[in-house]
Design an enzyme around this catalytic site. Structure first.
Site: not given
Length: 536
Positions: A169, A230-231, A260, A287, A290
């Protein structure tokens, strides 16, 4: 006000909005183009990851003021377009980080131990356990791309099961690596060569889109395992499918796609296609980052709170809000005072403004005041009757109108410890000044009004009146208000410095609205020169 919810959030979060007086409509399972058409007439929009808040949607939204993203990312939100349309964009970056981190770890276990394949086999009457021999995670090296909030959680949990953790990172200081007990990789290639497991936890932007392509995948150890919770789009999906087929990547776990699918369609109606779906060594979830009871409650509660506050005109930590690094609790009273000073001008005066000079004096000058100036300008624009004005488009709107804004600071606040002053330069060459201060914690006091010295505690409703400085005015005004059933809460008269003026300025606090007919009665009093009804 009306709020549209296009993706599922907790029912108690929906109820919170209803209890706050909003009209809420859930519009789930619809295509993007249907949502773009349906958005007309809604003041607020709540989405998760599938709905694209893009230029098409925003152009069709005739009264949208705020969009709330229930979750961490903003890759489905065109922040620049939101700002251009004056739409406040908020998200909930902390509400679901534990759920997202835990899913990534769960996926790591699943692909090392072939859990999903074995489960499918058993449910199809295949109990041959020798087909699903896996590998242990302890003693292996986990490479984390992105050591932010979620990446740090994953690092802690993987270290806890005995993995050696390295990370790449370039934007995180060495102190963060040391705190997490993680070895820093200066280059991405260093991580690729060492890792037995690679898990990605970066935002989706120009720098990270397709951060792993065929080139990077073949720099990895043969048989590497990869997780992306993540994405979508962080890994080139075509290249990953090829690497899975060739055996360069032993297994992958994917929770997100670059494009998506619809997550609300019934089985058999889905028209989604992706090469990874055909790879038996790729575990895929829809997905679920969450999707825990705890995260669903947290993101729903937080996003609805932010959307409600934004629709009520309160200051919220928006994605497209100008940066503010100061103490919000400390600056908040001045934000409120400044907005009232701005609103006061056009309720008491009708002359257009060419320039506004904002001066901060005394203790308030020590604070970060940029957002306070925005608040004053927001009040001015709302006083002009401008619609869809928010903190995110104040500067652009003021520039379009042609008003010049100058901000300055001084240590000298006169007889007060802190003062905010706004000088309004008018079209006809006058300079009209309004000044206010804060007493105690949050008592807002007007200390000057168009040249008159005042000491008036601002209230939600009051009458501003200029009159001849002669006896009997108070009695006449009080009689008219009393005869019309208007209760007077407080009265204050101010004069210009030096007592040289033949006129006085009065403010009369009241607890009910005043009709134009009552204002006409007050204007008919011979000693009264000017009357305005002010409401915040």
């Amino acid at each position: 006000m009306r709020i549209l919810v296009t993706e599922s959030i907790a029912k108690d979060a929906i109820q919170y909005l209803i209890d706050q007086g909003f009209e809420v409509e859930e519009y789930l399972g619809h295509k993007q183009e249907e949502i773009e058409e349906y958005i007309k007439g809604f003041d607020g929009l709540i989405v998760r990851s599938a709905t694209k808040v893009n230029e098409n949607l925003l152009s069709n939204a005739d009264c949208l003021k705020v969009v709330g993203r229930a979750g961490n990312g903003i890759d489905n939100i065109d922040v620049k377009a939101c700002t251009a349309h004056g739409v406040v964009a908020v998200n909930t970056p902390e509400a679901n980080i534990m759920a997202a981190g835990e899913l990534a770890v769960a996926h790591a276990f699943a692909i090392f131990r072939n859990i999903c394949a074995a489960n499918h086999g058993v449910h199809t009457d295949d109990f041959r356990r020798g087909n699903w021999i896996g590998n242990e995670l302890e003693g292996k090296t986990a490479g984390i791309i992105g050591l932010g909030r979620i990446g740090s959680i994953v690092a802690r949990k993987l270290k806890g099961i005995g993995m050696t953790v390295i990370a790449y990172d370039p934007y995180v200081p060495q102190e963060k690596f040391d705190m997490c007990g993680v070895k820093r990789c200066k280059e991405l290639d260093d991580l690729l060569k060492e890792a037995d497991l690679i898990t990605i936890h970066t935002p989706k932007n120009k720098e990270t889109y397709n951060i792993l392509t065929k080139t990077e995948l073949y720099k990895c150890k043969k048989g590497v395992r990869i997780v992306n919770a993540a994405r979508g789009g962080l890994i080139n999906e075509v290249d990953l499918a090829e690497a899975l087929t060739s055996g360069q990547v032993a297994a992958a776990a994917i929770d997100v796609f670059d494009v998506e699918p619809s997550y609300n369609r019934e089985p058999g109606t889905q028209d989604f296609k992706n090469p990874l779906i055909d790879c038996p060594n790729c575990t895929i979830t829809p997905h679920l980052g969450a999707s825990t009871q705890e995260a669903n409650h947290n993101v729903g509660a937080k996003v609805t709170e932010l959307v409600a506050k934004a629709l009520k005109g309160e200051l919220v930590a928006a994605i497209n809000m100008p940066s503010f690094t100061g103490n919000m609790a400390q600056i908040k009273p001045y934000i409120s005072l400044a907005e009232k000073l701005g609103k006061l001008y056009f309720q008491a005066e009708s002359t257009p403004v060419t320039k506004i000079e904002v001066t901060y004096a005394g203790k308030v000058a020590e604070l970060e005041t940029g957002i306070v100036t925005l608040s004053l300008l927001k009040g001015v624009l709302e006083g002009m009757g401008k619609e869809n004005v928010s903190f995110v488009n104040v500067n652009e709107t003021v520039k379009e109108i042609g008003i010049k804004v100058v901000e300055s600071k001084t240590e000298d606040a006169g007889k007060y410890s802190r003062v905010i002053s706004a000088k309004f330069h008018t079209d006809d060459g006058r300079v009209l000044e309004l000044s206010g201060t804060i007493f105690g914690q949050d008592t807002e006091v007007l200390v000057s009004f168009f040249g008159y010295e005042m000491n008036f505690e601002l209230s939600d409703k009051f009458i501003a009146m200029q009159n001849k400085d002669v006896p009997g005015v108070i009695g006449k005004v009080a009689t008219i208000l009393g005869n019309n059933g208007i209760n007077i809460i407080a009265m204050h008269w101010g004069k210009k410095p030096g007592n040289t003026s033949e006129t006085a300025q009065s403010f009369v606090s009241i607890d009910t609205e005043v009709s134009s007919a009552i204002l006409d009665e007050l204007k008919a009093v011979p000693e009264v020169l000017k009357v305005s009804y002010i409401e915040f």
